[in-house]
Scaffold this active site. Sequence first.
Site, mmCIF file in Angstrom:
data_model
loop_
_atom_site.group_PDB
_atom_site.id
_atom_site.type_symbol
_atom_site.label_atom_id
_atom_site.label_comp_id
_atom_site.label_asym_id
_atom_site.label_seq_id
_atom_site.Cartn_x
_atom_site.Cartn_y
_atom_site.Cartn_z
ATOM 1 N N HIS A 77 50.558 32.590 24.724
ATOM 2 C CA HIS A 77 48.745 32.973 24.572
ATOM 3 C C HIS A 77 48.310 33.133 23.007
ATOM 4 O O HIS A 77 47.264 32.120 23.141
ATOM 5 C CB HIS A 77 47.785 34.163 25.736
ATOM 6 C CG HIS A 77 48.650 33.486 26.854
ATOM 7 N ND1 HIS A 77 49.528 34.551 27.037
ATOM 8 C CD2 HIS A 77 48.045 32.441 28.372
ATOM 9 C CE1 HIS A 77 49.737 34.256 28.406
ATOM 10 N NE2 HIS A 77 48.775 33.324 29.131
ATOM 11 N N GLN A 130 45.601 27.645 43.311
ATOM 12 C CA GLN A 130 47.264 27.832 42.972
ATOM 13 C C GLN A 130 48.178 27.970 43.517
ATOM 14 O O GLN A 130 48.790 27.586 42.644
ATOM 15 C CB GLN A 130 46.991 27.226 41.404
ATOM 16 C CG GLN A 130 47.167 28.592 40.213
ATOM 17 C CD GLN A 130 46.165 28.901 38.914
ATOM 18 O OE1 GLN A 130 45.515 28.024 38.764
ATOM 19 N NE2 GLN A 130 47.663 28.039 37.993
ATOM 20 N N GLY A 167 49.365 25.317 26.541
ATOM 21 C CA GLY A 167 50.435 25.761 26.707
ATOM 22 C C GLY A 167 51.804 24.211 26.886
ATOM 23 O O GLY A 167 51.593 24.295 27.866
ATOM 24 N N GLN A 221 51.436 20.712 33.639
ATOM 25 C CA GLN A 221 50.541 21.185 33.776
ATOM 26 C C GLN A 221 49.493 20.421 32.438
ATOM 27 O O GLN A 221 47.824 19.916 32.854
ATOM 28 C CB GLN A 221 50.131 22.716 34.243
ATOM 29 C CG GLN A 221 48.393 23.136 33.346
ATOM 30 C CD GLN A 221 48.686 24.530 33.385
ATOM 31 O OE1 GLN A 221 48.207 24.579 34.748
ATOM 32 N NE2 GLN A 221 48.381 25.025 32.289
ATOM 33 N N VAL A 280 56.355 28.898 22.814
ATOM 34 C CA VAL A 280 56.030 30.074 22.029
ATOM 35 C C VAL A 280 58.140 30.984 22.902
ATOM 36 O O VAL A 280 57.605 30.698 23.557
ATOM 37 C CB VAL A 280 55.446 31.310 21.822
ATOM 38 C CG1 VAL A 280 56.033 32.282 20.813
ATOM 39 C CG2 VAL A 280 54.132 29.928 21.204
HETATM 40 O O1 PAF Z 1 47.882 28.226 33.088
HETATM 41 C C1 PAF Z 1 47.711 28.449 33.552
HETATM 42 O O2 PAF Z 1 47.538 29.920 33.103
HETATM 43 C C2 PAF Z 1 47.106 28.149 34.495
HETATM 44 O O3 PAF Z 1 47.025 27.611 35.474
HETATM 45 C C3 PAF Z 1 45.240 27.807 34.547
HETATM 46 C C4 PAF Z 1 45.149 27.010 33.551
HETATM 47 C C5 PAF Z 1 44.440 29.284 33.225
HETATM 48 C C6 PAF Z 1 44.729 28.043 35.481
HETATM 49 O O4 PAF Z 1 43.965 28.629 36.184
#
Ligand code: PAF
Length: 303
Positions: free
Chosen positions: A37, A61, A147, A153, A176
């Site tokens: 992050h 999700q 990432g 995604q 990373v």
């Molecule tokens: O990658 C993530 O942490 C999540 O899928 C995101 C993009 C923050 C959406 O909730």
Amino acid sequence: MKIVDSIESLRKWVAENKANHQTVGFVPTMGFLHEGHMSLVDAAKNRADVVVMSIFVNPLQFGPTEDLDRYPRNLERDQQMAEARGVDLLFVPTVEEMYPQAVKTVIHVSGVTERLCGASRPGHFDGVATVVCKLFNMVQPDFAFFGEKDAQQVAVIQQMVYDLNLPIEIVPCPIVREKDGLAMSSRNVYLNEEERKQALSLSQALREAEQAYLDGRTPQEVRQLMLEKIQAEPLAEIDYVELLSYPSLEPLESLESSSFICALAVRFGKTRLIDNLIILNKKGREKHVAYDDDRKNTPCYSN
Ligand code: PAF
């Protein structure tokens, strides 16, 4: 660093910054921050004048049998890390703030969601696309940083941004890894010592796949090598090991002509890990892992 939990305060802060001609970089996260992050924050600071990070564990999700309740959380530590790295605004909404009622509008991106995690986690990418679209509408960033560990995604968000003409540049950032090769993930904290050791087979399988590709092996041969490497670990339960075109995520005849991804998802005990290697292939068979400048030239990234 300013911390807000309401959409109204977020919008006000962004509006003030935009009025001062500041460009906005956005790093959406589910918290329990790690160096992966932080690398997104670094990329955002390089590209934009001000950086907004969101921390929101998005219920939409997660499937009914997934780890929503036990997903790791540590807001105090996250705040310290975000502030130390130079985040300007941290948006930490509650579930009620994000979803005051059950959503009746869901974003579904077809095609790129059909395989890999889209196949094993039904509805997952609808939840991701919907929350990211909502967050984009709230933050209205110029750039958003994701990432590549979640490469599918990235492809889903790129497609959504392209199809819906959202005026946002998506910036994919490299995976990373820990020193020993394990891709950083908030879920690594679930692994016990033995699982953590055996999970190294994932990055090792990807390294072997890269070498096999350089040696001119077929997609079937490369996949078989990866399967064997991972199956040698007694605790590994394979969800998928696939080679697909990238970013379109379609089956491949050969590894010669198109960019492709070696993607895998494997369970160790209760923990499901994903990892991947993306090879941009337009320059022929040479080591060439994907970076931003190359990405912008592909149709999917042209928005
Ligand atoms: O990658 C993530 O942490 C999540 O899928 C995101 C993009 C923050 C959406 O909730």
